[in-house]
Scaffold this motif. Structure first.
Motif, PDB file in Angstrom:
ATOM      1  N   SER A   1       0.835  -1.187   0.000  1.00 17.11           N
ATOM      2  CA  SER A   1       0.000   0.000   0.000  1.00 17.11           C
ATOM      3  C   SER A   1       0.872   1.239   0.000  1.00 17.11           C
ATOM      4  O   SER A   1       1.975   1.236   0.562  1.00 17.11           O
ATOM      5  N   CYS A   2       0.383   2.277  -0.631  1.00 17.42           N
ATOM      6  CA  CYS A   2       1.104   3.547  -0.698  1.00 17.42           C
ATOM      7  C   CYS A   2       0.122   4.653  -0.333  1.00 17.42           C
ATOM      8  O   CYS A   2      -0.916   4.799  -0.974  1.00 17.42           O
ATOM      9  N   ALA A   3       0.471   5.416   0.690  1.00 18.18           N
ATOM     10  CA  ALA A   3      -0.352   6.546   1.125  1.00 18.18           C
ATOM     11  C   ALA A   3       0.256   7.841   0.611  1.00 18.18           C
ATOM     12  O   ALA A   3       1.463   8.065   0.770  1.00 18.18           O
ATOM     13  N   ALA A   4      -0.584   8.679   0.021  1.00 15.07           N
ATOM     14  CA  ALA A   4      -0.119   9.917  -0.587  1.00 15.07           C
ATOM     15  C   ALA A   4      -0.695  11.122   0.133  1.00 15.07           C
ATOM     16  O   ALA A   4      -1.828  11.085   0.623  1.00 15.07           O
ATOM     17  N   SER A   5       0.096  12.173   0.166  1.00 10.13           N
ATOM     18  CA  SER A   5      -0.393  13.436   0.727  1.00 10.13           C
ATOM     19  C   SER A   5       0.324  14.582   0.035  1.00 10.13           C
ATOM     20  O   SER A   5       1.405  14.411  -0.522  1.00 10.13           O
ATOM     21  N   GLY A   6      -0.292  15.760   0.070  1.00 12.77           N
ATOM     22  CA  GLY A   6       0.409  16.935  -0.404  1.00 12.77           C
ATOM     23  C   GLY A   6      -0.137  17.601  -1.640  1.00 12.77           C
ATOM     24  O   GLY A   6       0.192  18.733  -1.919  1.00 12.77           O
ATOM     25  N   ARG A   7      -0.932  16.930  -2.442  1.00 12.59           N
ATOM     26  CA  ARG A   7      -1.526  17.576  -3.593  1.00 12.59           C
ATOM     27  C   ARG A   7      -2.753  16.782  -4.013  1.00 12.59           C
ATOM     28  O   ARG A   7      -3.109  15.809  -3.378  1.00 12.59           O
ATOM     29  N   ILE A   8      -3.393  17.228  -5.074  1.00 16.94           N
ATOM     30  CA  ILE A   8      -4.642  16.609  -5.494  1.00 16.94           C
ATOM     31  C   ILE A   8      -4.339  15.233  -6.084  1.00 16.94           C
ATOM     32  O   ILE A   8      -3.976  15.096  -7.254  1.00 16.94           O
ATOM     33  N   PHE A   9      -4.489  14.220  -5.259  1.00 17.63           N
ATOM     34  CA  PHE A   9      -4.132  12.858  -5.623  1.00 17.63           C
ATOM     35  C   PHE A   9      -4.881  12.390  -6.850  1.00 17.63           C
ATOM     36  O   PHE A   9      -4.305  11.737  -7.724  1.00 17.63           O
ATOM     37  N   SER A  10      -6.150  12.717  -6.941  1.00 19.24           N
ATOM     38  CA  SER A  10      -7.004  12.181  -7.993  1.00 19.24           C
ATOM     39  C   SER A  10      -6.684  12.739  -9.377  1.00 19.24           C
ATOM     40  O   SER A  10      -7.286  12.311 -10.359  1.00 19.24           O
ATOM     41  N   SER A  11      -5.753  13.664  -9.482  1.00 25.26           N
ATOM     42  CA  SER A  11      -5.381  14.223 -10.779  1.00 25.26           C
ATOM     43  C   SER A  11      -4.148  13.564 -11.381  1.00 25.26           C
ATOM     44  O   SER A  11      -3.752  13.898 -12.502  1.00 25.26           O
ATOM     45  N   TYR A  12      -3.534  12.644 -10.645  1.00 29.39           N
ATOM     46  CA  TYR A  12      -2.243  12.106 -11.060  1.00 29.39           C
ATOM     47  C   TYR A  12      -2.264  10.595 -11.187  1.00 29.39           C
ATOM     48  O   TYR A  12      -2.774   9.889 -10.306  1.00 29.39           O
ATOM     49  N   ALA A  13      -1.693  10.103 -12.285  1.00 27.13           N
ATOM     50  CA  ALA A  13      -1.452   8.673 -12.418  1.00 27.13           C
ATOM     51  C   ALA A  13      -0.429   8.234 -11.372  1.00 27.13           C
ATOM     52  O   ALA A  13       0.412   9.030 -10.941  1.00 27.13           O
ATOM     53  N   MET A  14      -0.511   6.978 -11.004  1.00 29.20           N
ATOM     54  CA  MET A  14       0.406   6.421 -10.018  1.00 29.20           C
ATOM     55  C   MET A  14       1.045   5.163 -10.577  1.00 29.20           C
ATOM     56  O   MET A  14       0.475   4.502 -11.452  1.00 29.20           O
ATOM     57  N   GLY A  15       2.192   4.843 -10.057  1.00 30.65           N
ATOM     58  CA  GLY A  15       2.873   3.650 -10.528  1.00 30.65           C
ATOM     59  C   GLY A  15       3.631   2.953  -9.420  1.00 30.65           C
ATOM     60  O   GLY A  15       3.889   3.543  -8.362  1.00 30.65           O
TER      61      GLY A  15
END
Length: 125
Positions: free
Chosen positions: A21-35
Motif C-alpha cells: 500500500s502507498c499513502a499519498a499526501s500533499g496535492r490533489i491525488f485524484s489528478s495524477y497517475a500512479m505507478g
C-alpha cells in the motif's frame, strides 16, 4: 510535490501473496497517475504497474501481468499493489511513484516526479 509512504513489504515463500500500500499526501491525488516500480539486487529499477488518475486504466509489465493487480482509492489517497503467485525473481525494493504531470500516463522513471522510500519484498524458494 507529493509525499508517498509505502507499507506492506515482507518475507514470503514462493507461491505466496503480499499486498503493498502507498499513502499519498500533499496535492490533489485524484489528478495524477500512479505507478509501482521495483529494483532487485544488482538490477536496474523497472516499471511494474501503473494506474490512471481515475483508476479506469491499468497497465503492467509483462513479467507481472496476470499475477499483480494495481488499484487506487482516491477518497483515501492510497494506491495498492496486490501481488500473487510470487516467485524469487520478484524479490526487490518496491517503490510507489506519482506522475510528474497531472492527467498523463507513462512507464518510464522520468514520467514520475515523486517517489516513496521503498519497501522490501523478499520471496524465498
Amino acid at each position: 510535490q507529493v509525499q508517498l509512504v509505502e507499507s506492506g513489504g515482507g518475507l514470503v515463500q514462493a507461491g505466496g501473496s503480499l499486498r503493498l500500500s502507498c499513502a499519498a499526501s500533499g496535492r490533489i491525488f485524484s489528478s495524477y497517475a500512479m505507478g509501482w516500480f521495483r529494483q532487485g539486487p544488482g538490477k536496474e529499477r523497472e516499471f511494474v504497474a501503473g494506474i490512471s488518475w481515475s483508476g479506469g486504466n491499468t497497465y503492467y509489465a509483462d513479467s507481472v501481468k496476470g499475477r499483480f493487480t494495481i488499484s487506487r482509492d482516491n477518497a483515501k489517497n492510497t494506491v495498492d499493489l496486490q501481488m500473487n503467485s510470487l516467485n524469487p525473481e520478484d524479490t526487490a525494493v518496491y517503490s510507489c511513484a506519482a506522475a510528474r504531470f497531472s492527467y498523463t500516463l507513462g512507464q518510464r522513471s522520468t514520467d514520475f516526479g515523486s517517489w516513496g522510500q521503498g519497501t522490501q519484498v523478499t520471496i524465498s524458494s
